[in-house]
Design an enzyme around this catalytic site. Sequence first.
Site, short mmCIF file in Angstrom:
data_model
loop_
_atom_site.label_atom_id
_atom_site.label_comp_id
_atom_site.label_asym_id
_atom_site.label_seq_id
_atom_site.Cartn_x
_atom_site.Cartn_y
_atom_site.Cartn_z
N ARG A 106 13.77 78.55 78.10
CA ARG A 106 14.34 77.72 77.02
C ARG A 106 13.25 76.80 76.51
NH1 ARG A 106 19.73 73.98 76.58
NH2 ARG A 106 20.57 76.05 76.27
N HIS A 133 19.62 81.68 69.84
CA HIS A 133 20.32 81.39 71.10
C HIS A 133 21.18 82.61 71.43
CE1 HIS A 133 21.72 79.20 74.41
NE2 HIS A 133 22.51 78.32 73.84
N GLN A 136 24.15 82.74 74.03
CA GLN A 136 25.35 82.01 73.57
C GLN A 136 26.25 82.94 72.75
OE1 GLN A 136 26.32 78.50 73.96
NE2 GLN A 136 28.20 79.39 73.16
N ASP A 229 28.32 73.22 65.31
CA ASP A 229 27.28 72.84 66.27
C ASP A 229 26.87 71.40 65.94
OD1 ASP A 229 25.19 72.86 68.11
OD2 ASP A 229 23.85 74.08 66.86
N CYS A 270 29.36 75.75 70.58
CA CYS A 270 28.52 76.12 71.72
C CYS A 270 28.47 75.01 72.78
CB CYS A 270 27.11 76.45 71.24
SG CYS A 270 26.39 75.17 70.21
N ARG A 315 29.75 81.89 79.19
CA ARG A 315 28.29 81.89 79.25
C ARG A 315 27.83 82.55 80.55
NH1 ARG A 315 25.14 78.43 76.78
NH2 ARG A 315 23.66 80.11 77.12
N1 NVA Z 1 21.58 73.63 68.03
C1 NVA Z 1 21.75 73.08 69.34
C2 NVA Z 1 22.37 74.09 70.25
C3 NVA Z 1 22.65 73.59 71.64
C4 NVA Z 1 23.27 74.63 72.52
C5 NVA Z 1 20.39 72.65 69.87
O1 NVA Z 1 19.42 73.39 69.70
O2 NVA Z 1 20.28 71.55 70.42
N1 CP Z 2 25.54 75.79 74.82
C1 CP Z 2 24.45 75.52 75.55
O1 CP Z 2 23.42 76.20 75.47
O2 CP Z 2 24.59 74.45 76.36
P1 CP Z 2 23.44 73.76 77.24
O3 CP Z 2 22.49 73.13 76.27
O4 CP Z 2 24.18 72.77 78.09
O5 CP Z 2 22.76 74.83 78.05
#
Ligand code: NVA
Ligand code: CP
Length: 327
Positions: A106, A133, A136, A229, A270, A315
């Site tokens: 990540r 992502h 997800q 989101d 998400c 997930r």
């Molecule tokens: N768009 C958000 C998604 C989190 C799961 C981020 O990148 O922070």
């Molecule tokens: N939805 C998601 O990716 O959550 P986290 O950022 O908690 O992993």
Amino acid sequence: MNLTGKNFLKLLDFSGEEIEYLVDYAAMLKEQKKTGIEHKLCKGKNIALIFEKTSTRTRCAFEVAAYDLGMNVTYLDPSASQIGNKESIADTARVLGRMYDGIEYRGFEQERVEILAESAGVPVWNGLTNESHPTQILADFLTIKEHFGTLTGKKLVFMGDSRYNMGNSLMVGCAKMGMHFVACAPKKYFPSNELVDKCKEIAKQTGAVLEFIEDPMTATKNADVIYTDVWVSMGEPESVWEERIKDLTPYQVNDKLMENAGEKCVFMHCLPAFHDLNTVIGRKIHEKYGITSMEVTDSVFESKASIVFKEAENRMHTIKAVMAATL
Ligand code: NVA
Ligand code: CP
């Protein structure tokens, strides 16, 4: 279907059949877990989880899934690895690839996970980048399939910043699965022309419908799923909050929007979500701008139409399917 040795970096790399296979495989593994049937399909393997951004769901999903599959896990947190600072991504990949059977990453640019995958020699799984992502979306699709019985033809409306990881990946996923995808936001928040063109090409084959609509009422009419989101994603500067609040407040998911969509419509997110003042950031924003919720109201988040926690659970089952299929 044989996905052994494959990376899971973005949905564009997978066919609709492969995506459906992973979703259905996850449903089977979920059923096995619920009925107490052990499935240590990857017994004795070791995986590394690299997180350059924070996480709750993704990290826990990878860890629990790995344990259920009989694997051992090493977690590298945002401050604990040398990746990119003292050692290049490619060198790190070559080191970890000799010790681990699979690597989750990540981080920031999609390019980083692609470089990691090129040099690792073992499957690499994207746990979120700025651009995508993909794990997800598998969870979202499992949740939609459980609820509606099918993905084909379902209308999913994404409210808000659709240029970023979630909007991009949902658009690709919907295009691949023959769904009806609507991005609803001011024009400047629509996905890039380059990605839209790719998805339009895919849609020609799958029968998917892709729309980009600025008016929330028009966009959400007859929606099966309204999805949103956070307005500011991880890694974005604090300075963008003011503009996002101004631009995206008309796109907040509220009761009026859900009613406009119709009774069958479900709400998805998400997570994490800013729906009340029970977070530090939520309270800070409240102090500065006076708002009590952001992308979704508390009333929608807590409503019967909200299936966000089922989605979060999924997930784990879908990440498990990705690891079991690619190892
Ligand atoms: N768009 C958000 C998604 C989190 C799961 C981020 O990148 O922070
Ligand atoms: N939805 C998601 O990716 O959550 P986290 O950022 O908690 O992993």
